[in-house]
Design an enzyme around this catalytic site. Structure first.
Site, mmCIF file in Angstrom:
data_model
loop_
_atom_site.group_PDB
_atom_site.id
_atom_site.type_symbol
_atom_site.label_atom_id
_atom_site.label_comp_id
_atom_site.label_asym_id
_atom_site.label_seq_id
_atom_site.Cartn_x
_atom_site.Cartn_y
_atom_site.Cartn_z
ATOM 1 N N HIS A 145 39.099 32.810 44.146
ATOM 2 C CA HIS A 145 41.010 33.221 43.492
ATOM 3 C C HIS A 145 39.830 35.181 43.258
ATOM 4 O O HIS A 145 40.911 36.056 43.013
ATOM 5 C CB HIS A 145 41.083 33.312 42.164
ATOM 6 N N HIS A 202 35.349 40.558 36.358
ATOM 7 C CA HIS A 202 35.590 39.958 37.007
ATOM 8 C C HIS A 202 37.043 41.096 37.517
ATOM 9 O O HIS A 202 37.363 41.687 37.307
ATOM 10 C CB HIS A 202 36.613 38.110 36.835
ATOM 11 N N HIS A 255 39.840 41.916 40.408
ATOM 12 C CA HIS A 255 41.339 42.258 41.363
ATOM 13 C C HIS A 255 41.292 43.238 42.108
ATOM 14 O O HIS A 255 41.018 44.544 41.419
ATOM 15 C CB HIS A 255 42.715 42.299 40.769
ATOM 16 N N GLU A 265 45.986 44.942 39.361
ATOM 17 C CA GLU A 265 47.104 43.989 38.418
ATOM 18 C C GLU A 265 48.356 44.588 37.691
ATOM 19 O O GLU A 265 49.668 44.408 37.830
ATOM 20 C CB GLU A 265 47.067 43.025 37.062
ATOM 21 N N HIS A 305 38.555 43.383 34.508
ATOM 22 C CA HIS A 305 39.387 42.878 33.995
ATOM 23 C C HIS A 305 37.251 42.322 32.887
ATOM 24 O O HIS A 305 37.228 41.539 33.641
ATOM 25 C CB HIS A 305 40.431 41.562 33.678
ATOM 26 N N THR A 330 46.270 35.786 33.910
ATOM 27 C CA THR A 330 47.535 36.348 34.665
ATOM 28 C C THR A 330 46.948 35.158 35.502
ATOM 29 O O THR A 330 47.521 35.990 37.260
ATOM 30 C CB THR A 330 46.786 37.737 35.781
ATOM 31 N N THR A 331 46.770 34.728 35.424
ATOM 32 C CA THR A 331 45.819 33.239 36.648
ATOM 33 C C THR A 331 46.326 31.938 35.886
ATOM 34 O O THR A 331 46.209 32.044 34.643
ATOM 35 C CB THR A 331 44.767 33.226 37.177
HETATM 36 ZN ZN LIG Z 1 41.785 39.303 35.515
#
Ligand SMILES: [Zn+2]
Ligand SMILES: *[C@@H]1O[C@H](CO)[C@@H](O)[C@H](O)[C@H]1NC(C)=O
Ligand SMILES: *[C@@H]1O[C@H](CO)[C@@H](O)[C@H](O)[C@H]1NC(C)=O
Ligand SMILES: *[C@@H]1O[C@H](CO)[C@@H](O)[C@H](O)[C@H]1NC(C)=O
Ligand SMILES: *[C@@H]1O[C@H](CO)[C@@H](O)[C@H](O)[C@H]1NC(C)=O
Ligand SMILES: *[C@@H]1O[C@H](CO)[C@@H](O)[C@H](O)[C@H]1NC(C)=O
Length: 307
Positions: free
Chosen positions: A77, A109, A111, A121, A134, A218-219
Site C-alpha cells: 500500500h 511512510h 502517500h 491525503e 506520515h 487513513t487505511t
Molecule cells: Zn499514512
C-alpha cells in the site's frame, strides 16, 4: 512489527488498483472506516479556530543518527520505514504542542500521486499536494499498537506536505536509493544507514506552524485513535525525486501482473462535528478572522438595536 499488526485479512486497495475495493468501499468490510471522525480531511483555513496553547513541539532523538538499522518495507500500500525495532525503543519521541503525553516514533511512510495527479491525503484549502509524509507515534503509556488503537489519544501522527521543484534534496538520497530494493509487495531491506529524522523535515523554526484535529488512521482498520498534526510548511524535493516514488515501486508482489504504486491516498472525509485548530503561529485566512469580526460587529449592532 507495525506491519505484522495489520492483522486485517480483509482485502482493500486504492481505486487506482481496482475500483471495487477502493476507499469508498472500505466501510462495507470494515465498519470503523464509516465512522464520524475519519481522516484525512480538508484543512479549511476559513473555518478553523486559533488555539494559542498549541505551541512548539519538543522533538527528542530527531537530531541524532540512531545506532542499529532501519528497515524499509513495501507493504503493498505504501513504502514504510520502521524506526523502532533495532533502534533503542522510545529514543525518538515527541511531546509538547498540546499533546497529552510523550509519543514514541514507530514508523514513517509516504502517500503520493502520479505524473499528473497530486497524491497528498490531507488538503489545505482544498489544494492537494504532490506527496505526504506520515510519522506515526504511539502514546508512551502503551507498548502495543493494538492497545493504543482503542484510545482516542493512542497515536499521534505528524503529516507533512511535499512540493516539487528543481533542486534535489540530498537528505532524501538514502530513502530514494532504497526504493528500487523494495519494488514489490513484501520486499524489505535494511537502509544503507540511519540518519537524523529531522533531516527529512522543513527547518525546525517553521514547525511551530501546524493544524491539529482528532481523526483516524487513513487505511483500514481506520481506527479513530489519532491526534493529527499537519504542518503548514511543505518539504521541498525535486520533481525527479518525486518521479522515483511514482515509477519505481509496485502495488503487486513479484511475479504478479505489475501495477505501479501510484495514487495511494485516501480522499478527504467530512469533518462532521469536529473542529480544526490552528497553532499559535500557523496562518489562517484573513476571512477567518473577518467572519469573526463581522459576527462581533453584527452582535454589537443587534445589541444597539435592542438597547
Ligand atoms: Zn499514512
Ligand atoms: C524520549 O527520548 C529521549 C532520548 O531521545 C529519552 O531520554 C527519553 O527517555 C524518551 N522518552 C520516552 C517516554 O520514551
Ligand atoms: C487548546 O489546546 C489545548 C491543548 O491541546 C486544549 O487543552 C484546549 O482544550 C484547547 N482549547 C480549545 C478551545 O479547544
Ligand atoms: C493519474 O491518475 C489520474 C487519476 O486516477 C488519472 O486520471 C490519470 O490518467 C493518471 N495519469 C497518468 C499519467 O497515469
Ligand atoms: C499540485 O501541487 C502543486 C505543487 O504544490 C501545485 O502547484 C498544483 O496546483 C497542484 N495541482 C493540483 C491539480 O492540485
Ligand atoms: C539495492 O539494490 C542494488 C541493486 O539494484 C544493490 O546494489 C544494493 O546493494 C541493494 N542495497 C541493499 C541495502 O540491499
Amino acid at each position: 512489527t507495525v506491519l505484522k499488526s495489520v492483522l486485517y485479512k480483509v482485502h482493500w486497495c486504492y481505486s487506482s488498483q481496482d475500483r471495487s475495493c477502493g476507499p469508498s468501499t472500505w466501510k462495507d468490510t470494515v465498519s470503523t472506516c464509516g465512522g464520524q471522525n475519519q481522516s484525512p480531511v480538508d484543512l479549511d483555513r476559513q473555518n478553523m479556530q486559533r488555539n494559542k496553547s498549541l505551541g512548539r513541539f519538543t522533538f527528542r532523538g530527531y537530531n541524532i543518527v540512531p545506532p542499529g538499522k532501519w528497515k524499509v518495507v513495501n507493504n503493498g500500500h505504501a513504502v514504510q520505514v520502521n524506526v523502532e525495532g533495532n533502534t533503542i525503543m522510545g529514543y525518538i519521541n515527541i511531546s509538547g504542542a498540546g499533546l497529552p503525553n510523550t509519543f514514541r516514533a514507530l514508523q514513517f511512510h509516504f502517500h503520493w500521486g502520479n505524473a499528473t495527479q497530486n497524491g497528498s491525503e490531507h488538503t489545505l484549502d482544498k489544494e492537494q499536494y504532490p506527496m505526504e509524509l506520515h510519522i506515526v507515534h504511539i502514546n508512551a503509556k502503551y507498548n502495543k499498537i493494538i492497545d493504543a488503537k482503542k484510545d482516542p489519544n493512542g497515536l499521534a501522527v505528524l503529516g507533512f506536505f511535499y512540493q516539487n521543484n528543481d533542486a534535489s534534496n540530498s537528505n532524501y538520497n538514502t530513502i530514494v536509493a532504497s526504493l528500487k530494493n523494495v519494488s514489490y509487495k513484501g520486499d524489505e531491506v535494511d537502509l544503507a544507514s540511519t540518519f537524523r529524522l529531522d533531516s527529512l523535515l522543513p527547518p525546525v523554526q517553521k514547525l511551530s506552524r501546524y493544524y491539529r484535529y482528532r481523526g483516524s488512521l487513513t487505511t483500514p482498520d481506520c481506527k479513530e485513535a489519532v491526534i493529527w498534526t499537519v504542518f503548514e510548511e511543505p518539504i521541498q524535493i525535486s520533481q525527479s525525486q518525486y518521479n522515483e516514488f511514482v515509477n519505481t515501486v509496485f502495488f503487486s508482489a513479484r511475479g504478479e501482473t505489475e501495477m505501479r504504486m501510484q495514487n495511494n491516498f485516501r480522499p478527504p472525509l467530512p469533518l462532521n462535528k469536529r473542529k480544526v485548530y490552528a497553532s499559535k503561529d500557523a496562518s489562517m485566512s484573513a476571512s477567518s478572522s473577518l467572519h469573526f469580526s463581522l459576527a462581533v460587529l453584527s452582535l454589537t449592532v443587534l445589541i444597539d438595536i435592542f438597547i
